[in-house]
Design a protein around this motif. Structure first.
Motif, PDB file in Angstrom:
ATOM      1  N   ASP A 293       0.807  -1.224   0.000  1.00 54.59           N
ATOM      2  CA  ASP A 293       0.000   0.000   0.000  1.00 54.59           C
ATOM      3  C   ASP A 293       0.842   1.277   0.000  1.00 54.59           C
ATOM      4  O   ASP A 293       0.299   2.381  -0.088  1.00 54.59           O
ATOM      5  N   ARG A 294       2.157   1.139   0.088  1.00 54.43           N
ATOM      6  CA  ARG A 294       3.020   2.322   0.106  1.00 54.43           C
ATOM      7  C   ARG A 294       3.225   2.831  -1.323  1.00 54.43           C
ATOM      8  O   ARG A 294       3.714   2.129  -2.184  1.00 54.43           O
ATOM      9  N   ARG A 295       2.861   4.057  -1.569  1.00 56.21           N
ATOM     10  CA  ARG A 295       2.943   4.628  -2.903  1.00 56.21           C
ATOM     11  C   ARG A 295       4.370   5.074  -3.224  1.00 56.21           C
ATOM     12  O   ARG A 295       5.228   5.149  -2.349  1.00 56.21           O
ATOM     13  N   ALA A 296       4.588   5.405  -4.478  1.00 54.21           N
ATOM     14  CA  ALA A 296       5.907   5.874  -4.912  1.00 54.21           C
ATOM     15  C   ALA A 296       6.252   7.194  -4.246  1.00 54.21           C
ATOM     16  O   ALA A 296       5.399   8.075  -4.100  1.00 54.21           O
ATOM     17  N   SER A 297       7.515   7.339  -3.845  1.00 53.90           N
ATOM     18  CA  SER A 297       7.962   8.580  -3.216  1.00 53.90           C
ATOM     19  C   SER A 297       8.394   9.585  -4.283  1.00 53.90           C
ATOM     20  O   SER A 297       8.665   9.230  -5.442  1.00 53.90           O
ATOM     21  N   ALA A 298       8.494  10.839  -3.879  1.00 55.58           N
ATOM     22  CA  ALA A 298       8.946  11.878  -4.806  1.00 55.58           C
ATOM     23  C   ALA A 298      10.359  11.600  -5.288  1.00 55.58           C
ATOM     24  O   ALA A 298      10.688  11.840  -6.462  1.00 55.58           O
ATOM     25  N   ASP A 299      11.219  11.075  -4.399  1.00 61.21           N
ATOM     26  CA  ASP A 299      12.595  10.764  -4.791  1.00 61.21           C
ATOM     27  C   ASP A 299      12.638   9.649  -5.830  1.00 61.21           C
ATOM     28  O   ASP A 299      13.412   9.714  -6.801  1.00 61.21           O
ATOM     29  N   GLU A 300      11.816   8.615  -5.651  1.00 58.22           N
ATOM     30  CA  GLU A 300      11.775   7.523  -6.628  1.00 58.22           C
ATOM     31  C   GLU A 300      11.311   8.025  -7.993  1.00 58.22           C
ATOM     32  O   GLU A 300      11.871   7.662  -9.042  1.00 58.22           O
ATOM     33  N   ILE A 301      10.299   8.855  -7.988  1.00 58.11           N
ATOM     34  CA  ILE A 301       9.781   9.397  -9.244  1.00 58.11           C
ATOM     35  C   ILE A 301      10.813  10.294  -9.910  1.00 58.11           C
ATOM     36  O   ILE A 301      11.029  10.229 -11.129  1.00 58.11           O
ATOM     37  N   ALA A 302      11.495  11.136  -9.107  1.00 53.81           N
ATOM     38  CA  ALA A 302      12.496  12.047  -9.661  1.00 53.81           C
ATOM     39  C   ALA A 302      13.652  11.276 -10.289  1.00 53.81           C
ATOM     40  O   ALA A 302      14.135  11.627 -11.380  1.00 53.81           O
ATOM     41  N   THR A 303      14.112  10.229  -9.607  1.00 51.15           N
ATOM     42  CA  THR A 303      15.209   9.412 -10.145  1.00 51.15           C
ATOM     43  C   THR A 303      14.814   8.739 -11.445  1.00 51.15           C
ATOM     44  O   THR A 303      15.568   8.735 -12.425  1.00 51.15           O
ATOM     45  N   LEU A 304      13.624   8.186 -11.484  1.00 49.42           N
ATOM     46  CA  LEU A 304      13.145   7.498 -12.680  1.00 49.42           C
ATOM     47  C   LEU A 304      13.022   8.465 -13.855  1.00 49.42           C
ATOM     48  O   LEU A 304      13.481   8.176 -14.970  1.00 49.42           O
TER      49      LEU A 304
END
Length: 466
Positions: A293-304
């Motif tokens: 249930d843990r959504r993607a973090s801003a850091d994960e999205i930024a890296t991707l």
């Protein structure tokens, strides 16, 4: 009302590996109880967050030992060789068209260290009789990058629409008369005489002669809830990955385009989907507490996004984000799958395929069918759950991955002066080695003695100095 039903084999897990196992066993005449959600958003499931690429060679890294490369590539070549036949089998069961493959994969080089990675990948492909070819960046359809200076074309690999493939495999499981699908989660496992019982969330109980656990990173929690089930199997770890589905890039992507693996993560990659959209994947970070249930973090999205835009296609900055997905990839300390019978005579494992689940699914299913038909057939197989799995020395693990630590701290987009990476790597390795003196840090590292644990240790150092 609670009900008890029986089946020759119960398969727990409805991702691509579980679906493949269920269909393969049913085709062989076995009655199968398939346990796992059929509906819903499948939060955290690796299959639903995959691209996917059939990466026979491009998962090879320059640091991998030759013996490991030869063994892993041989299994992946075997999986790839039978893939079209498997797709045809699924289509025959459903009565619909077969899922199509997109031939070939491009692997790009953006930094000097990538030359060694492409060379290792090319050598593995050549040894398998499926050589790749180096090309300039402008030969790659869909590539729009100022940093890429060469690309390796791998005709022995392929791309596939993971969403379409998973849907067809699920349709085959629904259509097959020997498969009963329980659209819910397994809650506990228990022994009952010479058989096994699976208690599901609806209150029903499935009694089965043999049990195949294909539920990925959910297996450890299931076993914790199931007392007295001793399998003697290695731990299943979780690699958390974030991916996106975007509007199509301004320049059409035909075959998948990816970078080599680096920084404890899989390479960034673009894969065209059948609906005209583009899949961008994927991050990879070890987690000791997989939470669907843990959504993607801003850091994960930024890296991707950084990796995708900078290294693959600058036009993606204008693409609309249609979906963001999180999946947990199961893996082991030695990064090989767990396929075969455990120390418990009624329990088999079909998991830990890490970043190759889509490719290995039919191969794993065939191996599971072989083991069920001929108990002990996989005892000496490299994927056997009973294989020796020595844990690496933690201090040595830190020392051997200084270059990857530098790649990690420079993401996204950090640049270092010439000559700086080596001393920085030494400094980071020394800091981590010192941190291992802390009992809590050492317990964490000992629970997952793999290179992927090092980013977590860096995070601990950062928090402790604030």
């Amino acid at each position: 009302m609670d009900a008890t039903r029986t089946a020759d084999v119960a398969v727990v897990g409805a991702g691509i590996v579980g679906l493949a196992c269920a269909v393969e066993l049913a085709r062989a005449g076995t009655s199968v109880a398939l346990v796992g959600p059929r509906t819903g958003d499948h939060a955290g499931q690796a299959s639903r967050a995959a691209g996917a690429m059939l990466t026979v060679f491009s998962e090879v890294e320059a640091a991998h030992a030759p013996e490991r490369v030869a063994m892993e590539v041989a299994e992946r070549v075997a999986a790839r060789a039978g893939y079209e036949a498997w797709l045809d089998q699924l289509a025959e069961i459903t009565g619909g068209p077969a899922v199509s493959l997109v031939p070939g994969v491009w692997v790009t080089a953006s930094v000097p260290a990538d030359r060694a990675e492409l060379a290792a990948i090319a050598a593995a492909a050549a040894d398998a009789g499926l050589p790749g070819q180096l090309h300039p960046p402008d030969a790659v359809p869909g590539l729009q990058s100022e940093s890429v200076f060469e690309a390796l074309w791998l005709p022995g690999e392929a791309g596939v629409d993971a969403a379409a493939l998973t849907a067809v495999a699920a349709a085959a499981a629904i259509a097959h008369p020997r498969i009963t699908w329980y659209d819910t989660d397994a809650v506990t496992l228990a022994e009952t005489g010479a058989a096994m019982q699976v208690r599901v969330a609806t209150g029903d109980t499935v009694t089965t002669d043999q049990l195949v656990l294909a539920a990925g990173v959910q297996i450890p929690a299931l076993l914790r809830r199931s007392r007295r089930i001793e399998m003697g199997a290695p731990p299943v770890l979780a690699g958390r990955g974030v991916s996106m589905v975007l509007d199509a890039a301004p320049v059409a992507v035909t075959a998948p385009v990816r970078t080599p693996n680096r920084g404890f993560a899989c390479g960034a990659h673009l894969v065209a989907r059948g609906d005209g959209q583009i899949y961008l994947g994927a991050t990879n970070r070890l987690t000791t507490r997989p939470d669907p249930d843990r959504r993607a973090s801003a850091d994960e999205i930024a890296t991707l996004l950084h990796d995708g835009i900078r290294e693959l296609n600058a036009g993606l900055r204008n693409a609309q984000v249609r979906d963001i997905r999180v999946g947990y990839r199961p893996f082991t300390i030695d990064h090989l799958p767990l396929v075969g019978r455990t120390a418990h005579p009624n329990v088999l494992l079909a998991t830990a395929t890490y970043r190759c689940g889509m490719l290995l699914a039919p191969r794993v299913a065939t191996l599971i069918r072989t083991e069920i038909d001929h108990p002990g057939a996989l005892n000496s197989h490299p994927y056997s759950p009973s294989r020796p799995m020595p844990e690496p020395d933690l201090a040595q693990l830190v020392g051997e991955h200084s270059a990857a630590l530098v790649e990690l701290v420079c993401q996204p987009g950090g640049q270092l002066p010439a000559g700086a990476p080596a001393p920085l790597g030494t400094t980071l390795s020394t800091a981590l080695a010192h941190q291992l003196a802390d009992p809590s840090v050492r317990r964490l590292a000992a629970s997952a003695p793999v290179p992927e644990v090092l980013p977590l240790l860096l995070d601990i150092i950062g928090r402790s100095t604030r």
